[in-house]
Write an enzyme that holds these catalytic residues in place. Structure first.
Site, PDB file in Angstrom:
ATOM      1  NE  ARG A 107      -3.979  -1.319  10.225  1.00  0.00           N
ATOM      2  CZ  ARG A 107      -2.932  -0.732   9.630  1.00  0.00           C
ATOM      3  NH1 ARG A 107      -3.005   0.516   9.253  1.00  0.00           N
ATOM      4  NH2 ARG A 107      -1.838  -1.411   9.415  1.00  0.00           N
ATOM      5  NE  ARG A 134       2.330  -4.964  11.422  1.00  0.00           N
ATOM      6  CZ  ARG A 134       3.405  -4.805  10.649  1.00  0.00           C
ATOM      7  NH1 ARG A 134       4.528  -5.431  10.934  1.00  0.00           N
ATOM      8  NH2 ARG A 134       3.350  -4.008   9.610  1.00  0.00           N
ATOM      9  NE  ARG A 165       7.656  -2.399   6.234  1.00  0.00           N
ATOM     10  CZ  ARG A 165       6.341  -2.231   6.394  1.00  0.00           C
ATOM     11  NH1 ARG A 165       5.601  -1.737   5.411  1.00  0.00           N
ATOM     12  NH2 ARG A 165       5.763  -2.573   7.529  1.00  0.00           N
ATOM     13  CE  LYS A 197      -2.043  -1.070   3.873  1.00  0.00           C
ATOM     14  NZ  LYS A 197      -1.269  -2.309   4.135  1.00  0.00           N
ATOM     15  NE  ARG A 222       6.585  -0.371  10.323  1.00  0.00           N
ATOM     16  CZ  ARG A 222       5.417  -0.338   9.691  1.00  0.00           C
ATOM     17  NH1 ARG A 222       5.314   0.292   8.539  1.00  0.00           N
ATOM     18  NH2 ARG A 222       4.356  -0.934  10.198  1.00  0.00           N
TER      19      ARG A 222
END
Ligand code: ADP
Ligand code: AMP
Length: 217
Positions: free
Chosen positions: A89, A173, A128, A14, A162
């Site tokens: 969300r 998640r 990431r 996204k 992160r």
């Protein structure tokens, strides 16, 4: 072409796509995750409240999120329009957004659902790396920066992993996504239609598919 909502699990792409589309279409990219991480960096009251939820992979409470997002949305609408990335969300957030948009005459052009596989997501998020200054997103092998370990947008700034991109938090998640966020897609499908895009495809192809769905040349 303004006011897009990007839906999809964490790691579907996204943010990557939102930055590209925002640049191409002159829209404001609003990532609620980035807004929260900036609040944590600035040690604001909101940031302090949000951090423990985020580190566990849980959602920050609806009331906090709804209060946080509306003013930036209004500002984006006054400029050129928004791409919402990471909001709504929960069904409560989606309904609060519907109501605010109805009251304020704001129209959403398109809801885009980027779908992806769990195992690909775990691989993407474990690799990431993000620039802590510009929020630019990379992947150590699939989308590497020009100089390994360092940001392109902010030269000399080291990229970071992160806190929530660790496998056990990623899996939490994904559970939270399935439980709380997937039902919103049904809500939007019933109300207005959703454009589904395969997030497993290469980054450029995904951008092209989204552009085509918006009928932007
Ligand atoms: P989201 O905002 O949905 O959580 P990101 O845009 O941050 O996802 O992407 C998660 C990771 O996957 C990043 O490391 C990014 O570079 C990588 N990525 C994004 N889109 C693709 C793609 N289509 N193919 C391969 N890797 C991708
Ligand atoms: P993201 O950057 O979109 O992956 O979001 C990172 C984390 O921020 C999530 O795991 C949540 O803890 C929190 N968060 C971001 N957006 C929302 C939202 N709309 N509602 C609740 N929590 C959110």
């Amino acid at each position: 072409m303004g006011n897009l909502i990007f839906m999809g699990p964490p790691g579907a792409g996204k943010g990557t796509q939102a930055v590209r589309l925002a640049n191409a279409l002159g829209l404001v990219h609003l990532s609620t995750g980035d807004l929260l991480r900036n609040a944590i960096k600035e040690k604001t009251e909101l940031g302090m409240k949000a951090k423990s939820f985020m580190d566990r992979g849980d959602l920050v409470p609806d009331s906090v999120m709804i209060d946080m997002v509306m003013e930036p949305v209004r500002q984006a609408v006054a400029q050129s329009g928004f791409i919402l990335d990471g909001f709504p969300r929960t069904l409560a957030q989606a309904k609060a957004l519907d109501k605010a948009f109805l009251d304020e005459g704001i129209e959403v052009s398109s809801v885009i659902h980027l779908h992806c596989d769990d195992e690909v997501i775990v691989k993407r998020l474990s690799g990431r790396r993000v620039c802590p200054v510009s929020n630019q997103v990379f992947h150590i092998t699939d989308n590497p920066p020009k100089v390994a370990g360092f940001s392109d947008a902010a030269p000399g700034v080291a990229l970071v992993l992160r806190d929530d991109d660790q496998e056990h938090v990623i899996r939490r998640r994904l559970e939270v996504y399935r439980e709380n966020t997937l039902p919103i897609l049904e809500h939007y499908r019933g109300a207005r239609g959703v454009v589904a895009v395969d997030g497993l495809l290469p980054v450029d192809t995904v951008t092209e598919l989204i552009m085509n769905s918006l009928q932007v040349k």
